[in-house]
Design a protein around this motif. Structure first.
Motif, mmCIF file in Angstrom:
data_model
loop_
_atom_site.group_PDB
_atom_site.id
_atom_site.type_symbol
_atom_site.label_atom_id
_atom_site.label_comp_id
_atom_site.label_asym_id
_atom_site.label_seq_id
_atom_site.Cartn_x
_atom_site.Cartn_y
_atom_site.Cartn_z
ATOM 1 N N ASP A 1 -19.758 49.349 1.504
ATOM 2 C CA ASP A 1 -20.712 50.044 1.764
ATOM 3 C C ASP A 1 -22.034 49.794 2.312
ATOM 4 O OD1 ASP A 1 -21.342 48.331 -0.450
ATOM 5 O OD2 ASP A 1 -22.071 49.751 -1.880
ATOM 6 N N ASP A 2 -22.415 48.518 2.806
ATOM 7 C CA ASP A 2 -23.412 48.080 3.626
ATOM 8 C C ASP A 2 -23.004 47.011 4.544
ATOM 9 O OD1 ASP A 2 -23.821 45.011 2.788
ATOM 10 O OD2 ASP A 2 -23.547 46.072 0.750
ATOM 11 N N PRO A 3 -23.587 46.819 5.607
ATOM 12 C CA PRO A 3 -23.271 46.035 6.605
ATOM 13 C C PRO A 3 -22.892 44.571 6.455
ATOM 14 C CG PRO A 3 -25.446 46.752 7.037
ATOM 15 C CD PRO A 3 -25.070 47.612 5.846
ATOM 16 N N GLU A 4 -23.963 44.137 5.306
ATOM 17 C CA GLU A 4 -23.625 42.680 5.259
ATOM 18 C C GLU A 4 -22.495 42.437 4.598
ATOM 19 O OE1 GLU A 4 -26.627 44.262 5.208
ATOM 20 O OE2 GLU A 4 -27.556 42.665 6.448
ATOM 21 N N CYS A 5 -22.025 43.487 3.648
ATOM 22 C CA CYS A 5 -20.535 42.971 2.982
ATOM 23 C C CYS A 5 -19.516 43.402 3.972
ATOM 24 C CB CYS A 5 -20.323 44.149 1.795
ATOM 25 S SG CYS A 5 -21.357 43.657 0.352
ATOM 26 N N ARG A 6 -19.468 44.119 4.931
ATOM 27 C CA ARG A 6 -18.531 44.530 5.898
ATOM 28 C C ARG A 6 -18.394 43.276 6.714
ATOM 29 N NH1 ARG A 6 -16.210 48.004 9.581
ATOM 30 N NH2 ARG A 6 -16.664 47.292 11.901
ATOM 31 N N VAL A 7 -19.491 42.663 7.215
ATOM 32 C CA VAL A 7 -19.280 41.722 8.074
ATOM 33 C C VAL A 7 -18.887 40.437 7.346
ATOM 34 C CG1 VAL A 7 -21.714 40.553 7.877
ATOM 35 C CG2 VAL A 7 -20.554 40.436 10.173
ATOM 36 N N ALA B 1 -18.445 38.013 15.773
ATOM 37 C CA ALA B 1 -19.609 37.127 16.142
ATOM 38 C C ALA B 1 -20.830 37.798 16.347
ATOM 39 C CB ALA B 1 -19.185 36.291 17.162
ATOM 40 N N ALA B 2 -20.738 38.890 17.095
ATOM 41 C CA ALA B 2 -21.754 39.862 17.337
ATOM 42 C C ALA B 2 -22.408 40.468 16.221
ATOM 43 C CB ALA B 2 -21.636 40.807 18.459
ATOM 44 N N GLU B 3 -21.446 40.937 15.194
ATOM 45 C CA GLU B 3 -21.917 41.672 14.210
ATOM 46 C C GLU B 3 -22.510 40.455 13.163
ATOM 47 O OE1 GLU B 3 -20.012 44.565 10.741
ATOM 48 O OE2 GLU B 3 -18.868 43.953 12.529
ATOM 49 N N LEU B 4 -22.034 39.265 13.146
ATOM 50 C CA LEU B 4 -22.891 38.333 12.334
ATOM 51 C C LEU B 4 -24.088 37.935 12.855
ATOM 52 C CD1 LEU B 4 -19.927 35.863 11.901
ATOM 53 C CD2 LEU B 4 -21.361 36.991 9.784
ATOM 54 N N GLN B 5 -24.270 38.087 13.942
ATOM 55 C CA GLN B 5 -25.634 37.585 14.937
ATOM 56 C C GLN B 5 -26.540 39.131 14.457
ATOM 57 O OE1 GLN B 5 -25.670 36.969 18.988
ATOM 58 N NE2 GLN B 5 -27.700 37.508 19.273
ATOM 59 N N LEU B 6 -26.227 40.198 14.602
ATOM 60 C CA LEU B 6 -27.132 41.429 13.779
ATOM 61 C C LEU B 6 -27.205 41.118 12.505
ATOM 62 C CD1 LEU B 6 -25.085 44.407 15.569
ATOM 63 C CD2 LEU B 6 -27.499 43.351 15.977
ATOM 64 N N ARG C 1 -31.070 40.793 10.823
ATOM 65 C CA ARG C 1 -31.773 41.664 9.643
ATOM 66 C C ARG C 1 -32.313 40.773 8.821
ATOM 67 N NH1 ARG C 1 -26.919 44.575 10.933
ATOM 68 N NH2 ARG C 1 -25.687 43.709 9.223
ATOM 69 N N ALA C 2 -31.610 39.581 8.563
ATOM 70 C CA ALA C 2 -32.165 38.604 7.593
ATOM 71 C C ALA C 2 -33.443 37.879 7.978
ATOM 72 C CB ALA C 2 -31.214 37.662 7.419
ATOM 73 N N ARG C 3 -33.533 37.664 9.173
ATOM 74 C CA ARG C 3 -34.984 37.375 9.750
ATOM 75 C C ARG C 3 -36.097 38.362 9.508
ATOM 76 N NH1 ARG C 3 -35.497 33.717 13.442
ATOM 77 N NH2 ARG C 3 -33.305 33.803 14.683
ATOM 78 N N GLY C 4 -35.794 39.526 9.505
ATOM 79 C CA GLY C 4 -36.717 40.593 9.176
ATOM 80 C C GLY C 4 -37.254 40.529 7.922
ATOM 81 N N LYS C 5 -36.464 39.861 6.989
ATOM 82 C CA LYS C 5 -36.854 39.624 5.531
ATOM 83 C C LYS C 5 -37.397 38.058 5.321
ATOM 84 C CE LYS C 5 -33.328 42.808 3.860
ATOM 85 N NZ LYS C 5 -31.966 42.644 2.662
ATOM 86 N N ALA C 6 -37.348 37.439 6.414
ATOM 87 C CA ALA C 6 -37.951 36.086 6.450
ATOM 88 C C ALA C 6 -37.178 35.236 5.547
ATOM 89 C CB ALA C 6 -39.455 36.256 5.995
ATOM 90 N N ALA C 7 -35.650 35.532 5.562
ATOM 91 C CA ALA C 7 -34.829 34.912 4.795
ATOM 92 C C ALA C 7 -34.126 33.794 5.676
ATOM 93 C CB ALA C 7 -33.615 35.861 4.165
ATOM 94 N N ILE C 8 -35.003 32.846 6.005
ATOM 95 C CA ILE C 8 -34.602 31.983 7.231
ATOM 96 C C ILE C 8 -33.345 30.953 6.860
ATOM 97 C CG2 ILE C 8 -35.670 29.875 8.414
ATOM 98 C CD1 ILE C 8 -36.865 32.505 8.857
ATOM 99 N N GLY C 9 -33.161 30.696 5.591
ATOM 100 C CA GLY C 9 -31.742 29.711 5.412
ATOM 101 C C GLY C 9 -30.566 30.796 5.442
ATOM 102 N N LEU D 1 -25.890 32.414 8.936
ATOM 103 C CA LEU D 1 -24.911 33.643 9.746
ATOM 104 C C LEU D 1 -25.080 33.332 11.333
ATOM 105 C CD1 LEU D 1 -26.781 36.476 7.926
ATOM 106 C CD2 LEU D 1 -24.276 35.858 7.909
ATOM 107 N N TYR D 2 -26.006 32.707 11.650
ATOM 108 C CA TYR D 2 -25.986 32.165 13.170
ATOM 109 C C TYR D 2 -24.711 31.188 13.316
ATOM 110 C CZ TYR D 2 -29.233 34.751 16.046
ATOM 111 O OH TYR D 2 -29.750 35.677 16.584
#
Length: 892
Positions: free
Chosen positions: A331-337, A352-357, A361-369, A374-375
């Protein structure tokens, strides 16, 4: 009923009682192997706080790449309280919880932790708060980082945080912890008595369980026997696998789906199960055996090992099929990927492209780890070497920002082996250069940047060359400074540094002064090199205020380091100690330790002035480059005060033949070399040092430096006029320690020339300044001189300033802000504390200051200039050892 856990229960009870009775916060990490009883202790604590607010989060391995998944679980019940936080903190938490995004998608990675701290403190205004964190080793990196940042700053809020982690979880976190041991036989037998086992089974279960509570319970149910060489956790896992194997096939299939889903999200599980013709009725037997518990919103395994057994016991092909079904049902892109990645059987560019996206999204939350993980996953699934290298480069950037330099370098090197793209190689060189700086290898860092700058993206070239120059400067690599300057001929900072490396002070120092006036990114560093104390104080204070307002915690250690240098020069020792203490704590939290080494070196100047021999002789970490030069200069200053003139000359002759002699922090030691050379009757050495310093001081134009030139001249010529002129220049500057040294030297000269009354006037002034500065070895010299003039050595000092010396560094920060009319909430936001902790510091400070409320603070004067520096009305406690933080290994 818990058996054999009296010590742990008492420790937790003490924390809870302290929160209830005294409003104190506490944190405890429960560490131990799987099944040792960590979760049972958390449940016991929750029961003990049935009438208080309890927030809970359980780490799930499946969610370790979902940015702030753990923090969302912890705070979702109180998400309505986020909007009441200060705006920057509220924005960071909204982004973390998926309620919004950081304004520009680049929020500070510690903003969520600061918001969490304030939110917990706000909740505790209504009564004690208990936070329970189970399976902390599986928290996503962003949540773990935010949680650790917050709990390290809890003090007086009434918040208790209990964390449970496996043996390898949160290693090096620095939290108080207790390791859960296996049960003694007597306690194990008491536990087995509840199982009503046959007598012949008891001995076998005791042997196989080896004191592990979960094993005692599980083996007590089936009484199996296992080879003794298997670890207990593996025996428990095998027991669960055997129980699952005995279930109906449809039940096993549904347990596999639940185990693969991992979050306990019931709607996703039901949708995926339906694609296989299964429904929740097929879980009935597993529920009867208490393997899982199904509620209206979720499904939970009784223990993580049951989930592991259900997943690992299935064939690989079946797991892949299940993950594909869960990806379709997500039901959400994080779980799907996540499920698509788990189902990938080899390189897959779409995944791989979906993981990059997902990483962005995690960078937008400043979730650097999480960005880094994911990269890394995206790179592993990239079929093309260039794409793999680019994603590894992004991972390396994120890993470095998250505070893992060694891992970042490994990733950068891996990427470099896959590509010949010069722009990408330049990007990787920046990562590797930063790692080398962390190791103290500024020369290597500068070379890396110089070698790749011209091949980098045009927008990066200038910044790489500037960084190369700065790294080369601090490491003493004059050739690299000049190489950078040859490519940046219009940059006053870089060309100024290059001129200094060849002792062209007449060109270099005015260029640095221009860099300060223009206020560029290196203005603070330029002001420090010039010894422009008031400009450094103003620039660093403004930068610190801006960083605090924006919650940019990662940039503060360098700013506070510069601020501490200016404060020491201006005689504001308590403020400098507070700045340095905060810088070291933040260096620990950001995970990049080079700044801690440098700050410790800056503090050696303070230790030398105050005569703290132990701080200078037992460094907590060996400094390098300019930090080593500062430390050597400080040791020479203390040698001078103690009369060890041969040692002074030995240290400083080497230092002034080295590459670090051109900045104010080291150049000022020329005065020490001149004085010791004069006392050792080495006029040639004194004259050489004086000539070099005179050129530097004249080109720089700082009044304090001109004053020292004249003091040196007076010592060299044994004449009075230069002393008088020096004091005139001192009146234009704000370096009280240097002025007091001039007054001491002048007083000594006057006494030798039998002008005792004049000498006493100068010596009294020097005595008062040295007392305010706690300059113990220099006080001894002044007192000796005063006794020689026939006068005692008691100085009259104002009492108000002395009171401030009773405060801890953090109390001083809080009191000064409160005296300016800043509210507790605003102080908390600036100092990264909770409002309750601010109030606690004020409560502790009032009695020390002889006052009872904020209103009385207006009556106190605070040291902002040498005239109001600290006084010796009460003995100063020993300077706390401020160790350079060592890199934590394996945190989150």
């Amino acid at each position: 009923m818990l058996y054999g856990r009296d010590t742990e229960q008492n420790r937790i009870a003490e924390l809870l009682d302290d929160a209830r009775d005294n409003g104190r916060s506490g944190v405890l990490l429960l560490r131990g192997e799987a099944g040792i009883g960590k979760s049972a202790l958390l449940e016991w604590a929750a029961d003990a706080c049935a009438h208080e607010r309890v927030l809970r989060v359980t780490g799930y391995e499946a969610e370790s790449n979902i940015a702030f998944g753990g923090l969302s679980q912890l705070l979702w019940p109180v998400r309505d309280r986020v909007e009441a936080l200060p705006s920057a903190q509220a924005e960071a938490l909204r982004a973390a919880l998926g309620l919004g995004h950081a304004a520009d998608g680049s929020g500070d990675r510690f903003g969520a932790g600061l918001g969490l701290l304030t939110l917990l403190a706000d909740l505790a205004e209504d009564g004690p708060v208990l936070c329970l964190v189970d399976d902390a080793q599986w928290l996503d990196a962003a949540s773990a980082e935010a949680l650790l940042f917050a709990v390290r700053r809890l003090a007086a809020e009434g918040v208790v945080v209990l964390l449970a982690a496996r043996d390898d979880g949160l290693i090096g976190s620095g939290l108080p912890e207790i390791e859960l041991k296996r049960l003694e036989n007597c306690d194990a037998l008491r536990l087995l008595e509840e199982r009503n086992l046959p007598a012949d089974a008891v001995h076998r279960v005791l042997h196989d369980a080896a004191g592990n509570p979960l094993a005692l319970l599980e083996f007590g149910a089936a009484a199996p026997s296992f080879p003794g060489m298997l670890p207990v956790a593996d025996r428990v896992l095998a027991s669960f696998r055997a129980q699952i194997a005995a279930l109906p096939e449809r039940t096993r299939e549904l347990l596999l789906i639940a185990a693969a889903e991992g979050r306990g999200h019931l709607p996703s599980l039901v949708r995926a199960a339906a694609s296989f013709g299964l429904d929740l009725d097929d879980l009935a037997e597993a529920e009867r055996l208490r393997m899982v518990e199904v509620t209206g919103t979720g499904i939970a395994f009784r223990h993580p090992l049951i989930r592991a057994a259900a997943y690992q016991g299935a064939p690989t092909a079946r797991r892949i099929t299940v993950h594909r079904a869960l990806a379709d049902a997500a039901d959400d892109p994080e779980c799907r990927v996540r499920h698509r990645a788990a189902a990938a059987m080899g390189p897959d560019e779409d995944v791989a492209a979906e993981l990059q996206l997902a990483a962005e999204r995690a960078r937008g939350k400043a979730a650097i780890g999480v960005v880094a993980r994911l990269y890394r996953q995206a790179a592993d699934l990239s079929p093309d070497d260039d794409a793999r290298a680019a994603r590894l480069a992004a991972a390396a950037d994120a890993i470095l920002t998250a505070g893992s330099p060694e891992h970042a370098e490994e990733t950068a090197r891996e990427a470099a082996e896959l590509t010949s793209d010069p722009v990408l190689l330049a990007r990787l060189a920046r990562v590797r250069a930063t790692v080398e700086v962390e190791r103290g290898n500024g020369r290597t860092a500068a070379t890396l940047l110089l070698d790749h700058a011209e091949r980098s993206a045009p927008s990066d070239t200038h910044a790489m060359l500037r960084s190369a120059a700065a790294y080369a400067w601090t490491s003493g690599d004059t050739a690299s400074v000049q190489a950078a300057a040859s490519r940046l001929t219009d940059d006053p900072f870089v060309t100024g540094l290059a001129a200094l490396t060849i002792e062209d002070y007449e060109t270099g120092l005015p260029l640095l002064a221009r860099a300060v006036r223009e206020g560029g990114p290196d203005a603070v560093q330029a002001a420090v090199i010039l010894g422009a104390d008031e400009q450094t104080l103003d620039l660093a204070s403004a930068a610190a205020t801006r960083a605090r307002r924006l919650g940019q915690i990662g940039s503060l250690p360098d700013i506070l380091d510069a601020l501490a240098q200016a404060q020491i020069a201006l005689g504001l020792h308590a403020d400098a100690e507070a700045s340095a203490t905060e810088a070291l704590a933040l260096a620990r939290d950001t995970g990049l330790w080079h700044g801690g080494t440098r700050t410790a070196a800056v503090l050696t100047r303070l230790a030398a002035i105050e005569g703290d021999e132990s701080y200078l002789t037992v460094p907590s970490r060996t400094p390098a480059g300019s930090a080593a030069a500062l430390t050597d200069a400080s040791r020479a200053l203390l040698d001078l005060a103690r009369g060890r003139h041969d040692d002074v000359v030995h240290r400083l002759e080497d230092l002034f033949h080295g590459p670090h002699r051109h900045s104010a922090g080291v150049m000022i030691a020329s005065a020490d070399l001149v004085e010791s050379a004069v006392r050792l009757d080495r006029p040639d050495l004194a004259a050489t040092a004086q000539a070099r310093f005179t050129r530097w001081a004249t080109a720089g134009g700082q009044p304090w430096a001109r004053a020292i030139v004249l003091r040196n001249e007076a010592l060299l010529t044994d004449s009075e006029p230069p002393f008088v002129q020096a004091l005139n220049f001192h009146d234009q500057a704000l370096r009280p320690f240097e002025k007091a040294r001039t007054e001491l030297a002048y007083g000594e000269w006057l006494r030798r020339h039998r002008r005792r009354a004049d000498a006493r006037n100068r010596l009294r002034s020097a005595l008062e300044s040295f007392e305010r500065l706690r300059a113990t070895p220099w006080l001894d010299r002044v007192r000796t001189e005063l006794r020689a003039t026939g006068e005692g050595t008691t100085a009259a000092v104002p009492a108000a300033a002395a009171l401030l010396d009773r405060l801890t560094p953090q109390e001083l920060q809080v009191v000064k802000l409160a005296a300016e009319g800043t509210s507790s909430r605003e102080i908390a936001a600036q100092l990264f504390l909770s409002p309750r902790t601010v109030e606690y510091h004020l409560y502790k400070a009032y009695p020390k200051l002889g006052i009872s409320s904020r209103r009385d603070l207006a009556r106190l004067s605070f040291p902002t200039a040498p005239a109001t520096l600290r006084t010796p009305a009460s003995p100063k406690p020993p300077r706390p050892r401020i160790p350079v933080p060592q890199p934590a290994q394996g945190c989150a």
